[in-house]
Each structure stands twice: as C-alpha cells, then as structure tokens.
Design a protein around this motif. Structure first.
Motif, PDB file in Angstrom:
ATOM      1  N   LEU A 116       0.904  -1.337  -0.020  1.00  0.00           N
ATOM      2  CA  LEU A 116       0.101  -0.136   0.113  1.00  0.00           C
ATOM      3  C   LEU A 116       0.870   1.263  -0.149  1.00  0.00           C
ATOM      4  O   LEU A 116       0.565   2.070  -0.806  1.00  0.00           O
ATOM      5  CB  LEU A 116      -0.982  -0.096   1.100  1.00  0.00           C
ATOM      6  N   SER A 117       1.734   1.433   0.685  1.00  0.00           N
ATOM      7  CA  SER A 117       2.706   2.463   0.881  1.00  0.00           C
ATOM      8  C   SER A 117       3.424   2.720  -0.452  1.00  0.00           C
ATOM      9  O   SER A 117       3.608   3.872  -0.800  1.00  0.00           O
ATOM     10  CB  SER A 117       3.822   2.321   2.043  1.00  0.00           C
ATOM     11  N   HIS A 118       3.959   1.535  -1.058  1.00  0.00           N
ATOM     12  CA  HIS A 118       4.759   1.963  -2.285  1.00  0.00           C
ATOM     13  C   HIS A 118       3.639   2.443  -3.525  1.00  0.00           C
ATOM     14  O   HIS A 118       3.864   3.418  -4.149  1.00  0.00           O
ATOM     15  CB  HIS A 118       4.993   0.386  -2.938  1.00  0.00           C
ATOM     16  N   SER A 119       2.399   2.032  -3.548  1.00  0.00           N
ATOM     17  CA  SER A 119       1.260   2.295  -4.259  1.00  0.00           C
ATOM     18  C   SER A 119       1.044   3.788  -4.116  1.00  0.00           C
ATOM     19  O   SER A 119       0.943   4.510  -4.959  1.00  0.00           O
ATOM     20  CB  SER A 119       0.430   1.665  -4.124  1.00  0.00           C
ATOM     21  N   ILE A 120       0.758   4.221  -2.717  1.00  0.00           N
ATOM     22  CA  ILE A 120       0.593   5.715  -2.402  1.00  0.00           C
ATOM     23  C   ILE A 120       1.731   6.443  -2.806  1.00  0.00           C
ATOM     24  O   ILE A 120       1.603   7.515  -3.522  1.00  0.00           O
ATOM     25  CB  ILE A 120       0.339   5.513  -0.950  1.00  0.00           C
ATOM     26  N   THR A 121       2.851   6.092  -2.572  1.00  0.00           N
ATOM     27  CA  THR A 121       4.059   6.964  -2.894  1.00  0.00           C
ATOM     28  C   THR A 121       4.178   7.300  -4.530  1.00  0.00           C
ATOM     29  O   THR A 121       4.377   8.264  -5.162  1.00  0.00           O
ATOM     30  CB  THR A 121       5.384   6.317  -2.231  1.00  0.00           C
ATOM     31  N   ASN A 122       3.827   5.997  -5.234  1.00  0.00           N
ATOM     32  CA  ASN A 122       3.958   6.117  -6.503  1.00  0.00           C
ATOM     33  C   ASN A 122       3.038   7.331  -7.077  1.00  0.00           C
ATOM     34  O   ASN A 122       3.290   8.008  -8.149  1.00  0.00           O
ATOM     35  CB  ASN A 122       3.652   4.953  -7.402  1.00  0.00           C
ATOM     36  N   HIS A 123       1.914   7.143  -6.544  1.00  0.00           N
ATOM     37  CA  HIS A 123       0.608   8.013  -7.236  1.00  0.00           C
ATOM     38  C   HIS A 123       0.909   9.419  -6.568  1.00  0.00           C
ATOM     39  O   HIS A 123       0.766  10.325  -7.289  1.00  0.00           O
ATOM     40  CB  HIS A 123      -0.655   7.804  -6.435  1.00  0.00           C
ATOM     41  N   ILE A 124       1.399   9.564  -5.317  1.00  0.00           N
ATOM     42  CA  ILE A 124       2.265  11.000  -4.982  1.00  0.00           C
ATOM     43  C   ILE A 124       3.030  11.506  -5.933  1.00  0.00           C
ATOM     44  O   ILE A 124       2.788  12.909  -6.511  1.00  0.00           O
ATOM     45  CB  ILE A 124       2.305  11.283  -3.553  1.00  0.00           C
ATOM     46  N   LEU A 125       4.015  10.901  -6.341  1.00  0.00           N
ATOM     47  CA  LEU A 125       4.949  11.362  -7.242  1.00  0.00           C
ATOM     48  C   LEU A 125       4.341  11.681  -8.679  1.00  0.00           C
ATOM     49  O   LEU A 125       4.801  12.617  -9.176  1.00  0.00           O
ATOM     50  CB  LEU A 125       6.036  10.226  -7.613  1.00  0.00           C
ATOM     51  N   ILE A 126       3.567  10.610  -9.213  1.00  0.00           N
ATOM     52  CA  ILE A 126       3.031  11.017 -10.480  1.00  0.00           C
ATOM     53  C   ILE A 126       2.249  12.439 -10.465  1.00  0.00           C
ATOM     54  O   ILE A 126       2.413  13.024 -11.240  1.00  0.00           O
ATOM     55  CB  ILE A 126       2.198   9.674 -11.023  1.00  0.00           C
ATOM     56  N   ILE A 127       1.327  12.682  -9.573  1.00  0.00           N
ATOM     57  CA  ILE A 127       0.475  13.662  -9.432  1.00  0.00           C
ATOM     58  C   ILE A 127       1.205  14.965  -9.261  1.00  0.00           C
ATOM     59  O   ILE A 127       1.002  15.826  -9.887  1.00  0.00           O
ATOM     60  CB  ILE A 127      -0.493  13.348  -8.581  1.00  0.00           C
ATOM     61  N   THR A 128       2.133  14.835  -8.408  1.00  0.00           N
ATOM     62  CA  THR A 128       3.090  16.287  -8.129  1.00  0.00           C
ATOM     63  C   THR A 128       3.892  16.386  -8.887  1.00  0.00           C
ATOM     64  O   THR A 128       4.353  17.704  -9.276  1.00  0.00           O
ATOM     65  CB  THR A 128       3.881  15.999  -6.781  1.00  0.00           C
ATOM     66  N   ASN A 129       4.531  15.542 -10.010  1.00  0.00           N
ATOM     67  CA  ASN A 129       5.391  15.939 -10.947  1.00  0.00           C
ATOM     68  C   ASN A 129       4.611  16.165 -12.228  1.00  0.00           C
ATOM     69  O   ASN A 129       5.410  16.590 -13.327  1.00  0.00           O
ATOM     70  CB  ASN A 129       6.228  14.792 -11.361  1.00  0.00           C
ATOM     71  N   LEU A 130       3.218  16.278 -12.457  1.00  0.00           N
ATOM     72  CA  LEU A 130       2.597  16.746 -13.537  1.00  0.00           C
ATOM     73  C   LEU A 130       2.843  18.170 -13.774  1.00  0.00           C
ATOM     74  O   LEU A 130       2.526  18.916 -12.617  1.00  0.00           O
ATOM     75  CB  LEU A 130       1.005  16.558 -13.567  1.00  0.00           C
ATOM     76  N   GLN A 131       3.052  18.578 -14.842  1.00  0.00           N
ATOM     77  CA  GLN A 131       3.259  19.991 -15.182  1.00  0.00           C
ATOM     78  C   GLN A 131       2.001  20.765 -15.434  1.00  0.00           C
ATOM     79  O   GLN A 131       1.511  20.351 -16.692  1.00  0.00           O
ATOM     80  CB  GLN A 131       4.425  20.406 -16.378  1.00  0.00           C
ATOM     81  N   LEU A 132       1.458  21.528 -14.468  1.00  0.00           N
ATOM     82  CA  LEU A 132       0.060  22.217 -14.885  1.00  0.00           C
ATOM     83  C   LEU A 132       0.419  23.644 -14.812  1.00  0.00           C
ATOM     84  O   LEU A 132       1.062  24.192 -14.487  1.00  0.00           O
ATOM     85  CB  LEU A 132      -0.905  21.914 -13.488  1.00  0.00           C
ATOM     86  N   PRO A 133      -0.361  24.319 -15.766  1.00  0.00           N
ATOM     87  CA  PRO A 133      -0.440  25.680 -15.856  1.00  0.00           C
ATOM     88  C   PRO A 133      -0.935  26.455 -14.672  1.00  0.00           C
ATOM     89  O   PRO A 133      -1.769  25.921 -13.917  1.00  0.00           O
ATOM     90  CB  PRO A 133      -1.160  26.017 -17.196  1.00  0.00           C
ATOM     91  N   GLY A 134      -0.279  27.617 -14.178  1.00  0.00           N
ATOM     92  CA  GLY A 134      -0.679  28.299 -12.874  1.00  0.00           C
ATOM     93  C   GLY A 134       0.135  28.005 -11.843  1.00  0.00           C
ATOM     94  O   GLY A 134       0.888  27.118 -11.703  1.00  0.00           O
ATOM     95  N   GLU A 135      -0.410  28.947 -10.767  1.00  0.00           N
ATOM     96  CA  GLU A 135       0.752  28.642  -9.725  1.00  0.00           C
ATOM     97  C   GLU A 135       0.247  27.370  -8.724  1.00  0.00           C
ATOM     98  O   GLU A 135      -0.856  26.904  -8.807  1.00  0.00           O
ATOM     99  CB  GLU A 135       0.224  29.978  -8.656  1.00  0.00           C
ATOM    100  N   LYS A 136       1.375  26.960  -8.251  1.00  0.00           N
ATOM    101  CA  LYS A 136       0.919  25.606  -7.320  1.00  0.00           C
ATOM    102  C   LYS A 136       0.073  26.100  -6.073  1.00  0.00           C
ATOM    103  O   LYS A 136       0.423  27.129  -5.625  1.00  0.00           O
ATOM    104  CB  LYS A 136       2.300  25.135  -6.751  1.00  0.00           C
TER     105      LYS A 136
END
Length: 185
Positions: A116-136
C-alpha cells in the motif's frame, strides 16, 4: 498450514510485483490501461488480505479522508486545487500507513502495508510531477471522514480515491497532455 499460507502470500505478491511496470507521468495520464493496472494492483490486495486474515485488523485506528466527489463543487475547482486536494488525501493515507508500519505487526500485515505504501508513494509522485499551468496550490490536511481499524476499509477507500477523484482529474488532463500522441490503448 501457516507455512503454506505464507508461501501462497509470497507467490501472490511476486505475481503482483512482476506486473508492476514503471510508466511515465504522461503514460499514466494518456493510457487508461496503465491506470487500470494500478487500480487492479490495489484491488489484488483484497485476495492477499483473505490469506492474511489475522492481518485484517490493524493494531490501532487510522483516519481515512473523505474521497467522494461532489460533482458541482468539483467542476468549479481549478486543476491546481484538484491536484492539491488529491495529493493531500494521498498524504493522509501515507501518514496512516507509515504510523502502522512503525509498530509491531505480523509478516503478512507488514507485506500488505509495504505494498500500500509503495502504491501511494507512486501516485503522489505521479500527480505532483505533472506540469500544470498556473501557480502551485497547497492544500490543508483533509477532514477525515471516519476512523477504522479494518485494513479492508483502508484499501477500499484508497481504491475509491483512485477510481473517483483521481480518474476524474486525469480524464480532464487527457485533452492537454495527450493531444498529438499516438493512441496506446
């Protein structure tokens, strides 16, 4: 009997691990099959929980975030706010799992918490590393919907987050991120 259950558990975990493919953030956004595989891995933990029936009850309660989607409110949020909300909920899961991993638990529970921890960490990394326009945008810790000691509730709520808010968020991103890419589906 216990040895055969542990061997079966390790076999199931090995099969799940072999299917664990590394994919880029763009593949995760643009290829629904990659997301489905990740959700299936989380759902596969249910069968492991059956083998580890003693591990089904956590040593202490954990807080679960509210992961439901209120469609009208969700539509009005910016992509940055949506991402921050999802990351905040994933971090709440991560903190809960980490608090359980620090204590003494069975080998079976330890393996489940690691997955579970491995899966959650992967999803956090995927979502946080997406380049979105606008301020964080930073999101406060989410309100917890409830407390539980059942590992099955943790797994089900996490799965619902992936199939609900996360999937909705990623589908919205598909237009911008996947335009011009060959369809891998």
């Amino acid at each position: 009997m216990e040895l055969s259950r542990l061997v079966l558990l390790l076999l199931v975990m090995t099969v799940v691990e072999v299917r664990d493919t590394q994919s880029s953030n763009i593949d995760y956004v643009c290829n629904p099959r990659v997301r489905d595989q990740q959700i299936q891995k989380v759902n596969d933990l249910r069968s492991v929980m059956i083998v580890c029936s003693a591990a089904a009850l956590l040593p202490s309660p954990v807080q679960l975030p509210f992961v439901g989607v209120r469609k009208e409110t969700w539509k009005k949020k910016s992509m940055q706010v949506k991402r921050a909300e999802i990351v905040s909920e994933l971090r709440m899961f991560s903190e809960s799992i980490e608090s359980m991993r620090e204590g003494n638990q069975s080998d079976c529970l330890s393996i489940l918490l690691d997955r579970l921890s491995h899966s959650i960490t992967n999803h956090i990394l995927i979502i946080t590393n997406l380049q979105l326009p606008g301020e964080k945008v930073n999101q406060d810790r989410p309100d917890s919907a409830r407390s539980t000691q059942k590992l099955q509730d943790v797994q089900k709520t996490y799965s619902n987050l992936l199939k609900g808010k996360m999937e909705s968020f990623l589908k919205e991103l598909e237009e911008d991120f996947c335009e011009g890419r060959a369809d891998d589906s």
